[in-house]
Design a protein around this motif. Structure first.
Motif, PDB file in Angstrom:
ATOM      1  N   ILE A 204       0.836  -1.203   0.000  1.00 24.83           N
ATOM      2  CA  ILE A 204       0.000   0.000   0.000  1.00 24.83           C
ATOM      3  C   ILE A 204       0.869   1.249   0.000  1.00 24.83           C
ATOM      4  CG2 ILE A 204      -1.598   1.339   1.425  1.00 24.83           C
ATOM      5  CD1 ILE A 204      -2.929  -1.286   2.213  1.00 24.83           C
ATOM      6  N   ALA A 205       1.920   1.264   0.835  1.00 24.35           N
ATOM      7  CA  ALA A 205       2.821   2.422   0.865  1.00 24.35           C
ATOM      8  C   ALA A 205       3.520   2.604  -0.472  1.00 24.35           C
ATOM      9  CB  ALA A 205       3.855   2.255   1.976  1.00 24.35           C
ATOM     10  N   ASN A 206       3.875   1.495  -1.113  1.00 25.51           N
ATOM     11  CA  ASN A 206       4.599   1.539  -2.383  1.00 25.51           C
ATOM     12  C   ASN A 206       3.716   2.014  -3.531  1.00 25.51           C
ATOM     13  OD1 ASN A 206       6.048  -1.022  -4.534  1.00 25.51           O
ATOM     14  ND2 ASN A 206       6.416   1.162  -4.508  1.00 25.51           N
ATOM     15  N   SER A 234       8.125  -6.097  -5.292  1.00 23.74           N
ATOM     16  CA  SER A 234       6.889  -6.399  -4.570  1.00 23.74           C
ATOM     17  C   SER A 234       7.109  -7.573  -3.613  1.00 23.74           C
ATOM     18  CB  SER A 234       5.772  -6.743  -5.556  1.00 23.74           C
ATOM     19  OG  SER A 234       6.093  -7.914  -6.278  1.00 23.74           O
ATOM     20  N   PRO A 235       6.428  -7.573  -2.475  1.00 25.58           N
ATOM     21  CA  PRO A 235       6.615  -8.657  -1.503  1.00 25.58           C
ATOM     22  C   PRO A 235       6.062  -9.989  -1.984  1.00 25.58           C
ATOM     23  CG  PRO A 235       4.869  -7.170  -0.794  1.00 25.58           C
ATOM     24  CD  PRO A 235       5.508  -6.533  -1.985  1.00 25.58           C
ATOM     25  N   GLU A 236       4.956  -9.956  -2.777  1.00 26.13           N
ATOM     26  CA  GLU A 236       4.351 -11.232  -3.174  1.00 26.13           C
ATOM     27  C   GLU A 236       5.243 -12.014  -4.125  1.00 26.13           C
ATOM     28  OE1 GLU A 236       2.423  -8.098  -5.909  1.00 26.13           O
ATOM     29  OE2 GLU A 236       3.147  -8.261  -3.854  1.00 26.13           O
ATOM     30  N   LEU A 237       5.918 -11.336  -5.054  1.00 23.88           N
ATOM     31  CA  LEU A 237       6.801 -12.046  -5.985  1.00 23.88           C
ATOM     32  C   LEU A 237       8.065 -12.536  -5.282  1.00 23.88           C
ATOM     33  CD1 LEU A 237       6.484  -9.926  -9.258  1.00 23.88           C
ATOM     34  CD2 LEU A 237       5.152 -11.894  -8.494  1.00 23.88           C
ATOM     35  N   LEU A 238       8.537 -11.776  -4.310  1.00 20.43           N
ATOM     36  CA  LEU A 238       9.670 -12.229  -3.500  1.00 20.43           C
ATOM     37  C   LEU A 238       9.298 -13.517  -2.759  1.00 20.43           C
ATOM     38  CD1 LEU A 238      12.545 -11.490  -2.337  1.00 20.43           C
ATOM     39  CD2 LEU A 238      11.312 -10.408  -0.444  1.00 20.43           C
ATOM     40  N   GLY A 239       8.084 -13.556  -2.185  1.00 22.21           N
ATOM     41  CA  GLY A 239       7.632 -14.740  -1.470  1.00 22.21           C
ATOM     42  C   GLY A 239       7.452 -15.941  -2.377  1.00 22.21           C
TER      43      GLY A 239
END
Length: 752
Positions: A204-206, A234-239
C-alpha cells in the motif's frame, strides 16, 4: 518413529474409532472464507506471473491460530479434524484461481467480453467436476499407493496439523500432552500474520501512496541497444520465489534474460535498418521501444516455447497417464465393492451420487447459453476431464502441486479440440468461446482434482473422514467460484483504457445498423463521457487492430477498448498511468484457438519458441519454466530469482545445523517446505496480493486521490521520481528481503 510404507500396516494419527468433532459449522465457514481470501490473492498472482503456490499450509496455520484465539476468548478449542476440514475447504480457492486466470482472460484477447455468467459457470462447473472425478480414485491413489505416492504438500500440511494438535486430539491419538504444541503453533502464526501485515503495509505504501518506484529499471544503449533490466520490488513475488526455490526461480529468470538481453537487442540490431514494418509488427522496428518489440514478436516466441514445454511435460508423463487411467478405473470398481465399509476413515460420498452429479454437470454445460457449448464440446469435456483429472491426481502425488503440468494438459485439450473443430468446419467467432470453454473447464477440473488429492492425503494421514472432506471441498470450490468471477472482472475494469480512435484507427467505420449490443464507459473515464455507444467486436487487423470498439450511431469508431488484462495501452488520455496484467498463459490459450481456427498465427515466430524449448530439453533443462520466463517481463521474473536465491542461502546455511546433518536431499526439501521462511513468504504473498487487489479496486473509485498523490510524488519524492529513484527504491525492498533471510534462518539444536 519409523515411517509406515504399507497401506495395510498404516494407522492414521487419529484412529477410525475416535469420535472427535469434525465438520462443525465454524470449521466449514472459516474454511470457505479463507478459501475466498487465498483464491483472490492467487488470482492476482496468476494474472501477474502465470503461477500460484499451494495455500494448504498457510490456511492450516491461520485456522489453527484463529481457533486458538477463540479458545482464549472463552470458546471451545478446535480438534485436529476440524482444522483438517477448514484446510480442505480453504484450499479450493487457489486451484480455482489458477484455472480461471490461465484460461478466462483469453476471451478478452479473442475480442469478447468477460461476462460474469460465463466466468462463474466455468469456475463452478469445472471445480465441482474435478472433485467428483477424483473421488472414485481415492482408494487407489491415496490408500493403496500410500507408500508410492507421497503428495509432498499434503504430507507437509499433515505435519503442521499434528504439530499443533491440542491435548484433546493428542489424547484421542494415544499421545501424552505436549506442552510445546501451543507455543509452536503461536510462533508459526506470528510469522505468517507478521508477513501478511508487512506485505500489506509495504504494498500500500509503495503503490497506493507512491512511496517509491515500484519497478526500477535500467535501459541499455549500444551494443545492447533495446536491452533492459528491471525488477518489480513487490513482496508477493519475493515470497513466490522463495517458495518455488532456487532451481525453478533461476530457470524462469534465465528465460527473461534471454528475452530482454538477447532476443530484443537482436531484433533491434537486425531490424533497425528496415524501411518497412516487419509482420506481425505494424510500425518500423527503429521506432519501436523494448515494450513494442516484446508485444509484436517476443510474445509469439514465448507462446511457442510454453506450448512446446507443456506438451513435452505431458509426453514425459504418458507412462504415468496410462497407469493412472488403469488405476482410476480399478479404483472405481473396488469402490463399488467396498461401499459398505463401516470404518469412518474409509467412507466416501457414494459412487452413485458421484456419477449422478458428474452427469448433471455435463448436462448443465451442454445447455448453458453463456458457454456457447454443443454436444461434441460436452463429450470432449467429459473425456479430457476424466483423463487429465486422473493424470493430475497421480502427478500431484509424485511431484507435488507446484510442478504439476496443468498448463500442458490445457494446451493439449485446446489443440485437439480446435483441430476437431477445424475438421468439422467450425471456425467462426462463436467457436472461439466453445473451444475456450472446453479448455477452461478441463483446466479447472484437472487443477482441482490435484488439490483434492493433496487434501485427502492430509486427511488420510491425520485420520479425517474422507466423505466429510469431500463435502467440505465441494462447498469451498462452489463458494470461491462465486467470488472469483466478480474479482476477475473488477481487476480487468480497473486497468481498462478507452483509447480514442484518433490514436489507433482515425478513419475506421462500420455499419452501425448491424450492431445490437450497447455499452457505456466504465471506471475513471466514464466521468468525462457518459454517452451510450454500440459495441463492435472486430476480428481482423484491416484499418486498425482487432479488438472491441465503441461506435456511434453513424458507424464512426470512437474508442478502442483496451482491457486491463493483456492490454497494451498503459496510459489514459489524461496521462494517468494504468497497471496491466500480463496473464501469460491466457495469451497462449488465445493464440492456439485463433491460430488454428483462423489459420492466422505467425508460425515462424511460434516455431522459434518451439525450437528454444526443444534445445533446452536436449540440454536437460526444464523448458516450461524457462518458456514462461521468456514470455513474462524480466521485471516479473527477476524478483522470483531474488527470492529463490534467498532460499538457496538459507537452505545452504541450515543444512549445516546438527538437526539436519543426517537428512537426505528429499527430507531436507520437505523440512524447508515447513520452515519459518515458507510461512513468512506465504504471509508476504497474501498481504501483497490482497493489497494489490484493493489498490486495483480503489484506483477506479478514488481517482482524484490517486492522481493527486501521483502528481505530488512525481514533483517532490526522490524515491518515486528523479535521477536516483531507481536506486533509492531498492532500499525498502532490501529491508523486506533481509527480514525474510533473518526469519528463515534456524538455530542449532542437536538431536538427542
Amino acid at each position: 518413529m519409523p515411517k509406515e510404507t504399507s497401506a495395510s500396516a498404516f494407522r492414521p494419527y487419529i484412529p477410525a474409532s475416535a469420535n472427535l468433532p469434525e465438520m462443525t459449522p465454524r470449521a466449514l465457514i472459516m474454511g470457505v472464507i479463507l478459501g475466498m481470501i487465498f483464491g483472490a490473492s492467487s488470482l492476482y498472482l496468476v494474472l501477474k506471473v502465470g503461477l500460484t503456490v499451494s495455500a494448504s499450509i498457510p490456511v492450516a496455520v491461520i485456522a489453527i491460530t484463529l481457533f486458538r484465539l477463540t479458545n482464549k476468548l472463552g470458546g471451545k478449542d478446535s480438534t485436529i479434524l476440524e482444522n483438517s476440514i477448514t484446510q480442505t475447504a480453504g484450499s479450493a480457492g487457489e486451484s480455482l484461481a489458477f484455472g480461471l486466470g490461465v484460461t478466462m482472460p483469453a476471451i478478452l484477447i479473442l475480442g469478447f467480453d468477460l461476462e460474469i455468467s460465463r466466468v462463474m459457470l466455468v469456475g463452478c462447473l469445472g471445480g465441482l467436476l474435478g472433485i467428483l472425478l477424483m473421488i472414485p480414485m481415492r482408494r487407489t491413489m491415496i490408500v493403496e499407493k500410500h507408500g508410492e505416492l507421497k503428495y509432498p504438500e499434503g504430507t507437509a500440511c499433515a505435519e503442521v496439523l499434528k504439530a499443533a494438535a491440542t491435548d484433546t486430539s493428542r489424547e484421542a491419538a494415544g499421545e501424552g500432552s505436549n506442552p510445546n504444541a501451543q507455543a509452536d503453533a503461536n510462533r508459526r502464526a506470528a510469522i505468517i500474520f507478521g508477513g501478511f501485515g508487512l506485505g500489506l503495509f509495504y504494498k500500500i505504501a509503495n503503490v497506493a501512496f507512491k512511496g517509491w518506484k515500484d519497478t526500477p529499471e535500467t535501459v541499455f544503449g549500444a551494443p545492447l541497444k533495446g536491452g533492459s533490466v528491471g525488477a518489480e520490488v513487490s513482496p508477493e513475488l519475493l515470497g513466490v520465489g522463495y517458495i518455488i526455490g532456487p532451481r525453478i526461480a533461476s530457470v524462469m529468470a534465465a528465460g527473461g534474460v534471454m528475452s530482454y538481453l538477447l532476443l530484443i537487442p537482436m531484433i533491434k540490431f537486425f531490424g533497425d535498418a528496415l524501411s518497412v514494418p516487419l509482420t506481425p509488427g505494424t510500425k518500423l522496428i527503429s521506432e519501436m521501444s523494448a515494450h513494442d518489440v516484446r508485444s509484436a514478436y517476443i510474445l509469439y516466441i514465448g507462446a511457442g516455447a510454453v506450448a512446446a514445454g507443456g506438451l513435452v511435460s505431458l509426453a514425459r508423463a504418458m507412462p504415468t497417464i496410462w497407469r493412472s487411467l488403469s488405476a482410476g478405473l480399478a479404483g472405481m470398481r473396488s469402490g463399488s465393492a467396498n461401499a459398505a465399509s463401516v470404518l469412518r476413515t474409509d467412507q466416501d460420498i457414494p459412487l452413485k451420487w458421484v456419477i449422478i452429479g458428474a452427469l448433471a454437470i455435463i448436462a448443465v454445460i451442454t445447455f448453458a447459453t453463456p458457454l456457447h457449448m454443443n454436444f461434441l464440446g460436452a463429450i470432449l469435456i467429459l473425456v479430457f476431464g476424466f483423463l487429465f483429472a486422473t493424470v493430475s491426481s497421480r502427478l500431484t502425488g509424485e511431484i507435488g502441486s507446484s510442478s504439476n503440468p496443468i498448463s500442458g494438459m490445457t494446451v493439449a485439450t485446446l489443440l485437439f479440440t480446435c483441430l476437431i473443430f477445424l475438421v468439422m468446419g467450425w471456425t467462426g467467432g462463436q467457436y472461439y468461446v466453445t473451444a475456450l470453454s472446453v479448455g477452461a473447464i478441463v483446466c479447472i477440473a484437472s487443477s482441482n482434482a490435484g488439490t483434492t488429492s493433496q487434501d485427502l492425503k492430509t486427511g488420510y494421514l491425520v485420520g479425517s473422514t474422507p466423505k466429510l472432506q469431500q463435502y467440505a471441498i465441494l462447498a469451498g470450490a462452489f463458494s470461491s467460484a462465486l467470488i472469483l468471477g466478480p474479482i476477475l472482472l473488477k481487476l480487468n475494469d480497473a486497468g481498462t483504457v478507452y483509447v480514442p480512435a484518433a490514436q489507433v484507427a482515425p478513419a475506421l467505420k462500420t455499419d452501425a445498423g448491424k450492431l445490437t449490443e450497447t455499452a457505456q464507459l466504465q471506471g475513471p473515464q466514464a466521468e468525462q463521457d457518459k454517452a451510450t455507444y454500440k459495441v463492435w467486436h472486430k476480428n481482423d487487423a484491416v484499418g486498425g487492430p482487432a479488438g472491441k470498439y465503441l461506435v456511434n450511431n453513424e458507424g464512426q469508431v470512437i474508442y478502442l477498448v483496451d482491457p486491463g488484462i493483456n492490454g497494451t495501452y498503459n496510459k489514459r488520455p489524461d496521462g494517468s498511468e494504468v497497471k496491466k496484467y500480463d496473464a501469460p498463459k491466457a495469451v497462449l490459450m488465445s493464440y492456439i484457438i485463433k491460430g488454428i481456427l483462423d489459420q492466422q498465427l505467425p508460425w515462424t515466430l511460434v516455431l522459434f519458441g518451439v525450437m528454444i524449448a526443444l534445445v533446452l530439453e536436449m540440454a536437460g533443462i526444464p523448458s516450461l519454466a524457462f518458456a514462461v520466463g521468456v514470455y513474462l517481463p524480466l521485471s516479473s521474473s527477476a524478483p522470483l530469482f531474488i527470492g529463490g536465491m534467498i532460499r538457496w542461502l538459507v537452505d545452504r546455511r541450515n543444512s549445516k545445523l546438527d538437526q539436519y546433518k543426517d537428512l537426505n536431499e528429499e527430507e531436507m526439501q520437505a523440512a524447508g517446505d515447513r520452515s519459518s521462511g515458507v510461512l513468512l513468504s506465504s504471509g508476504y504473498i497474501a498481504g501483497g496480493a490482497l493489497a494489490g487487489i484493493v489498490i486495483a479496486f480503489t484506483a477506479g473509485i478514488l481517482t482524484d486521490f490517486d492522481k493527486t498523490i501521483g502528481d505530488w510524488a512525481t514533483a517532490h519524492n526522490p524515491f518515486f521520481n528523479g535521477p536516483n529513484a531507481d536506486a533509492l527504491s531498492l532500499l525498502p525492498y532490501l529491508v523486506i528481503a533481509g527480514i525474510l533471510y533473518w526469519v528463515a534462518r534456524e538455530k542449532n539444536s542437536a538431536r538427542s
